[in-house]
Design a protein around this motif. Structure first.
Motif, PDB file in Angstrom:
ATOM      1  N   VAL A  39      64.228  51.394  12.600  1.00  0.00           N
ATOM      2  CA  VAL A  39      63.717  51.287  13.979  1.00  0.00           C
ATOM      3  C   VAL A  39      62.528  50.323  13.978  1.00  0.00           C
ATOM      4  N   LEU A  40      62.376  49.598  15.071  1.00  0.00           N
ATOM      5  CA  LEU A  40      61.286  48.629  15.181  1.00  0.00           C
ATOM      6  C   LEU A  40      60.433  48.905  16.408  1.00  0.00           C
ATOM      7  N   GLY A  41      59.188  48.454  16.335  1.00  0.00           N
ATOM      8  CA  GLY A  41      58.320  48.506  17.503  1.00  0.00           C
ATOM      9  C   GLY A  41      57.209  47.494  17.284  1.00  0.00           C
ATOM     10  N   ASN A  85      61.722  48.918  20.105  1.00  0.00           N
ATOM     11  CA  ASN A  85      62.846  47.986  20.265  1.00  0.00           C
ATOM     12  C   ASN A  85      63.762  48.399  21.426  1.00  0.00           C
ATOM     13  N   THR A  86      64.512  47.403  21.900  1.00  0.00           N
ATOM     14  CA  THR A  86      65.351  47.582  23.091  1.00  0.00           C
ATOM     15  C   THR A  86      66.230  48.839  23.098  1.00  0.00           C
ATOM     16  N   PRO A  87      66.986  49.138  22.020  1.00  0.00           N
ATOM     17  CA  PRO A  87      67.850  50.327  22.113  1.00  0.00           C
ATOM     18  C   PRO A  87      67.063  51.599  22.468  1.00  0.00           C
ATOM     19  N   ARG A 109      73.978  45.317  25.309  1.00  0.00           N
ATOM     20  CA  ARG A 109      73.643  43.890  25.236  1.00  0.00           C
ATOM     21  C   ARG A 109      74.601  43.177  24.294  1.00  0.00           C
ATOM     22  N   GLY A 110      74.619  41.838  24.357  1.00  0.00           N
ATOM     23  CA  GLY A 110      75.529  41.048  23.527  1.00  0.00           C
ATOM     24  C   GLY A 110      75.325  41.340  22.057  1.00  0.00           C
ATOM     25  N   GLY A 111      76.403  41.473  21.308  1.00  0.00           N
ATOM     26  CA  GLY A 111      76.307  41.844  19.897  1.00  0.00           C
ATOM     27  C   GLY A 111      75.730  40.724  19.048  1.00  0.00           C
ATOM     28  N   ALA A 112      74.883  41.093  18.088  1.00  0.00           N
ATOM     29  CA  ALA A 112      74.312  40.118  17.163  1.00  0.00           C
ATOM     30  C   ALA A 112      74.597  40.572  15.739  1.00  0.00           C
ATOM     31  N   ASN A 113      74.921  39.610  14.871  1.00  0.00           N
ATOM     32  CA  ASN A 113      75.315  39.923  13.498  1.00  0.00           C
ATOM     33  C   ASN A 113      74.689  38.968  12.496  1.00  0.00           C
ATOM     34  N   ARG A 146      68.914  45.171  32.694  1.00  0.00           N
ATOM     35  CA  ARG A 146      69.474  45.804  31.506  1.00  0.00           C
ATOM     36  C   ARG A 146      68.942  47.178  31.144  1.00  0.00           C
ATOM     37  N   TYR A 147      67.755  47.530  31.608  1.00  0.00           N
ATOM     38  CA  TYR A 147      67.111  48.717  31.047  1.00  0.00           C
ATOM     39  C   TYR A 147      67.123  49.949  31.957  1.00  0.00           C
ATOM     40  N   LEU A 148      66.944  49.750  33.252  1.00  0.00           N
ATOM     41  CA  LEU A 148      66.830  50.928  34.131  1.00  0.00           C
ATOM     42  C   LEU A 148      68.163  51.661  34.182  1.00  0.00           C
ATOM     43  N   VAL A 196      58.002  42.165  11.086  1.00  0.00           N
ATOM     44  CA  VAL A 196      57.739  41.386  12.311  1.00  0.00           C
ATOM     45  C   VAL A 196      59.074  40.941  12.906  1.00  0.00           C
ATOM     46  N   ALA A 197      59.377  41.464  14.099  1.00  0.00           N
ATOM     47  CA  ALA A 197      60.641  41.210  14.779  1.00  0.00           C
ATOM     48  C   ALA A 197      60.499  40.001  15.697  1.00  0.00           C
ATOM     49  N   PRO A 198      61.621  39.439  16.146  1.00  0.00           N
ATOM     50  CA  PRO A 198      61.518  38.314  17.096  1.00  0.00           C
ATOM     51  C   PRO A 198      60.957  38.738  18.461  1.00  0.00           C
ATOM     52  N   THR A 199      61.149  39.978  18.848  1.00  0.00           N
ATOM     53  CA  THR A 199      60.693  40.534  20.132  1.00  0.00           C
ATOM     54  C   THR A 199      61.170  39.705  21.324  1.00  0.00           C
ATOM     55  N   GLY A 200      62.417  39.221  21.222  1.00  0.00           N
ATOM     56  CA  GLY A 200      62.980  38.367  22.280  1.00  0.00           C
ATOM     57  C   GLY A 200      62.901  38.992  23.662  1.00  0.00           C
ATOM     58  N   PRO A 227      70.488  41.168  11.967  1.00  0.00           N
ATOM     59  CA  PRO A 227      70.817  39.832  12.469  1.00  0.00           C
ATOM     60  C   PRO A 227      69.707  38.791  12.406  1.00  0.00           C
ATOM     61  N   CYS A 228      68.502  39.178  12.681  1.00  0.00           N
ATOM     62  CA  CYS A 228      67.450  38.129  12.686  1.00  0.00           C
ATOM     63  C   CYS A 228      66.676  38.050  11.387  1.00  0.00           C
ATOM     64  N   GLY A 229      67.072  38.826  10.373  1.00  0.00           N
ATOM     65  CA  GLY A 229      66.547  38.640   9.018  1.00  0.00           C
ATOM     66  C   GLY A 229      65.288  39.416   8.679  1.00  0.00           C
ATOM     67  N   GLU A 230      64.756  40.209   9.636  1.00  0.00           N
ATOM     68  CA  GLU A 230      63.444  40.807   9.367  1.00  0.00           C
ATOM     69  C   GLU A 230      63.494  42.155   8.646  1.00  0.00           C
ATOM     70  N   VAL A 231      64.705  42.683   8.410  1.00  0.00           N
ATOM     71  CA  VAL A 231      64.769  43.965   7.697  1.00  0.00           C
ATOM     72  C   VAL A 231      65.867  43.973   6.624  1.00  0.00           C
TER      73      VAL A 231
HETATM   74  O1  CDP Z   1      62.960  42.443  21.858  1.00  0.00           O
HETATM   75  P1  CDP Z   1      64.060  43.330  21.373  1.00  0.00           P
HETATM   76  O2  CDP Z   1      63.609  44.700  20.995  1.00  0.00           O
HETATM   77  O3  CDP Z   1      65.184  43.393  22.352  1.00  0.00           O
HETATM   78  O4  CDP Z   1      64.746  42.700  20.073  1.00  0.00           O
HETATM   79  P2  CDP Z   1      64.302  41.555  19.045  1.00  0.00           P
HETATM   80  O5  CDP Z   1      62.955  41.874  18.483  1.00  0.00           O
HETATM   81  O6  CDP Z   1      64.498  40.212  19.664  1.00  0.00           O
HETATM   82  O7  CDP Z   1      65.364  41.734  17.889  1.00  0.00           O
HETATM   83  C1  CDP Z   1      65.225  42.783  16.953  1.00  0.00           C
HETATM   84  C2  CDP Z   1      66.556  43.142  16.383  1.00  0.00           C
HETATM   85  O8  CDP Z   1      67.368  43.716  17.408  1.00  0.00           O
HETATM   86  C3  CDP Z   1      67.388  41.987  15.874  1.00  0.00           C
HETATM   87  O9  CDP Z   1      67.046  41.534  14.606  1.00  0.00           O
HETATM   88  C4  CDP Z   1      68.743  42.623  15.886  1.00  0.00           C
HETATM   89  O10 CDP Z   1      68.893  43.509  14.798  1.00  0.00           O
HETATM   90  C5  CDP Z   1      68.711  43.404  17.178  1.00  0.00           C
HETATM   91  N1  CDP Z   1      69.279  42.617  18.307  1.00  0.00           N
HETATM   92  C6  CDP Z   1      70.619  42.755  18.632  1.00  0.00           C
HETATM   93  O11 CDP Z   1      71.303  43.510  17.978  1.00  0.00           O
HETATM   94  N2  CDP Z   1      71.175  42.059  19.676  1.00  0.00           N
HETATM   95  C7  CDP Z   1      70.446  41.198  20.391  1.00  0.00           C
HETATM   96  N3  CDP Z   1      71.017  40.522  21.398  1.00  0.00           N
HETATM   97  C8  CDP Z   1      69.077  41.022  20.083  1.00  0.00           C
HETATM   98  C9  CDP Z   1      68.521  41.754  19.037  1.00  0.00           C
END
Ligand code: CDP
Length: 573
Positions: A285-287, A73-75, A163-167, A16-18, A420-424, A272-276
């Motif tokens: 922006v997250l990190g 964060n991923t973006p 990546r797949g949209g989250a809402n 997904r990233y390169l 604090v983000a999920p950092t999936g 989407p995940c409730g942290e902001v």
């Molecule tokens: O680890 P990563 O930076 O990919 O993201 P995360 O910490 O799991 O999620 C942070 C935020 O990224 C979520 O709360 C969403 O706002 C956004 N997100 C998203 O839009 N789509 C995803 N599939 C996962 C996360």
């Protein structure tokens, strides 16, 4: 120094990233990815003549990321230094009560999701089901019916997005459609791209406990539209959450107490995940700092390098402020409020790894103290860095109307500094446990878009060899069941230390979340994982305890519920 990444990290980066060329061939290495991000984000320095030069900061950012001490964060990892250039993970889009407004919001959300951002919406302004639509003189189909349009749009554009949209869908507890909203996710065929949260007020919770009737208000007129028993509505929230994991709760009054710029109105929804929690059109922006990278081992004891953590936190805050500066914005309304508030969310990941290294069981009093201590250190360093940046670059433009100014605090560069983000995904790249979650299982797999197996934790293997229990039969059992709690032949201390998410009580989960929340200006992403046997009463108690302890929201997930799970114990497939 060579970049040390796990196999899972490398395959996720490749997936997904390169960067790729027009034919879809990968055209950068992992090192080049981190240079691209470091340089693009450091470029912000050149706009401020009083600060250091961008080349010097780019090297520092590169080192911060490649030592896996911090990842944005991923973006940001995907889009920095590319044509898309959109670096934010979290957005809130307003949904006005008109067809034009609703479809405008669908279009804006689609554009944001194409760049990897997640979107949250409050549907509380929409007129309720049955209310009159003046132009057609027919009854409205209601707030929930419109959420389906967003869900389908999200699903369709997912294929062409990074990546797949989250809402996140948010509805106030006194909206007339609240009951339909609470039950909406019981149908597993609908709303697969949405989390649902009810925005509950303290008054509502009091009415629920006293089982009083409340008025449900039509947002179009501001007048009562129907009545409901608050106790029954709360029962319905508990029941649906017990059954399917949705809705979560967001605590309105607690969230508004931390609203940095109340003059802009209330924070109306979250990402989407409730942290902001954010204002309409606002983004963040997250990190995250990887605590695992700050563990120092001396002999057979481990410590957290607190000074190192704070030093990295200060640099990471600069990184995040730079992201606000260099990001591209999908819409002028978003750019305006983001530049005026400059919200950033610095957080932590690898918390469970840290506890294991310190030999502290997740959920114990000691672990709550560690959570308090660690997040306190990050928060203090982040505020300090934001104040220094205000001297160098000026405070955030809304600072004069912020509650910080009202309290006579020194100027700062950012309306918020911590989350604090999920950092999936970024925890997989960094090779650490996610966010502040306990281990999901001792061995498990990621299913869905990214498929990868997480092997038993290295510390567990080390402990098993130390006590002479490292045998293939036990390892096989760990891989199948994902836990050791039931193995009474193993020492009690070891079984307690390696308890996984569903073996930790809801109270313990919530106490950790609340301790972290005390030092976080935005909110905390956390799932209260419950075993299959958990009762509705367990869910009710978890909801009320989270509120009592000052959490901004709460999400439960009972094992086996049908929600799209991305983690799975191997024996369960
Ligand atoms: O680890 P990563 O930076 O990919 O993201 P995360 O910490 O799991 O999620 C942070 C935020 O990224 C979520 O709360 C969403 O706002 C956004 N997100 C998203 O839009 N789509 C995803 N599939 C996962 C996360």
């Amino acid at each position: 120094m060579p970049l040390e990444l796990s196999d899972s990290a490398r395959s996720l980066l490749r997936l997904r990233y390169l960067r790729r060329d027009e034919e879809g061939r990968i055209i950068e290495t992992e090192e080049e990815l981190f240079w691209r991000v470091a340089r693009a984000v450091a470029a912000a320095e050149d706009a401020f003549p009083r600060g250091p030069r961008s080349a010097e900061i780019a090297e520092k950012f590169y080192e911060l990321m490649t030592t896996l001490r911090f990842l944005p964060n991923t973006p940001a990892l995907i889009n920095a230094g590319t044509q898309l250039g959109q670096l934010f993970a979290c957005f809130v889009i307003p949904v006005p009560d008109s067809l034009d407004g609703i479809f405008g919001a669908v279009r804006d959300a689609a554009k944001i999701q194409q760049t990897g951002g997640g979107t949250g919406f409050s549907f509380s302004h929409l007129r309720p089901r049955g209310d009159l639509v003046r132009s057609t003189r027919r009854p409205s189909s209601g707030a929930v019916s419109f959420i389906r349009i967003f869900d389908v749009a999200s699903d369709v554009i997912a294929t062409e997005s990074v990546r797949g949209g989250a809402n996140m869908a948010v509805l106030r507890c006194d909206h007339p459609d609240v009951r339909e909203f609470i039950d909406a996710k019981r149908n597993p065929a609908l709303f697969s791209r949405f989390n649902f949260s009810v925005l509950v007020t303290d008054d509502f919770l009091r009415a629920a406990i006293e089982r009083r009737e409340i008025a449900l208000i039509n947002p179009r007129t501001g007048l009562p539209f129907a009545q409901a028993n608050a106790g029954e509505l709360f029962d319905a929230m508990v029941d649906a959450a017990w059954e399917v994991g949705d809705p979560g709760l967001l605590f309105y009054d607690r969230i508004q107490r931390d609203n940095a710029v109340p003059a802009l109105g209330p924070l109306e929804a979250t990402n989407p995940c409730g942290e902001v929690p954010l204002h309409p059109w606002e983004a963040c922006v997250l990190g995250s700092l990887n605590l695992r990278a700050f563990i120092v081992e001396r002999g057979d004891r481990a410590f957290l390098d607190e000074a190192g953590l704070q030093e990295s936190a200060r640099l990471a805050l600069r990184f995040l402020d730079n992201m606000v500066e260099v990001s591209r914005y999908p819409k002028v309304e978003i750019e305006t409020i983001c530049r005026a508030n400059r919200k950033v969310g610095l957080g932590i990941m690898g918390f469970a790894d840290l506890l294991l290294a310190l030999r502290i069981p997740y959920g114990s009093d000691e672990s709550v103290a560690v959570a308090d201590r660690v997040m306190g250190l990050v928060q203090a360093a982040a505020v300090e860095a934001s104040r220094r940046l205000a001297e160098e670059r000026g405070p955030f433009p809304n600072f004069p109307i912020s509650r910080y100014a009202a309290r006579g605090e020194p100027p700062r560069r950012n309306a918020t500094v911590t989350t604090v983000a999920p950092t999936g995904s970024i925890s997989i790249i960094a090779g650490c446990s996610s966010g502040i979650e306990p281990l999901y299982a001792l061995a498990y797999r990621h299913v869905g878009e990214f498929v990868g197996i997480v092997e038993p934790h290295p510390l567990l293997l080390r402990e098993l060899s130390r006590i002479g229990k490292y045998d293939p039969a036990l390892l096989h059992e760990i891989e199948v069941t994902g836990r050791i709690g039931h193995r009474t032949d193993l020492p009690e201390e070891l079984r307690r230390l390696f308890r996984v998410a569903t073996e930790i009580s809801p109270e313990e989960h919530i106490r950790v979340q609340a301790a972290v929340q005390r030092h976080v200006e935005n909110a905390v992403s956390k799932t209260i994982n419950l075993p299959y046997e958990a009762t509705r009463d367990d869910v009710r108690r978890a909801f009320l305890l989270a509120h009592e302890l000052g959490c901004k929201g709460v999400t439960v997930y009972r094992e086996g519920a049908p929600r799209g799970q991305v983690l799975q114990v191997l024996g369960h497939c």
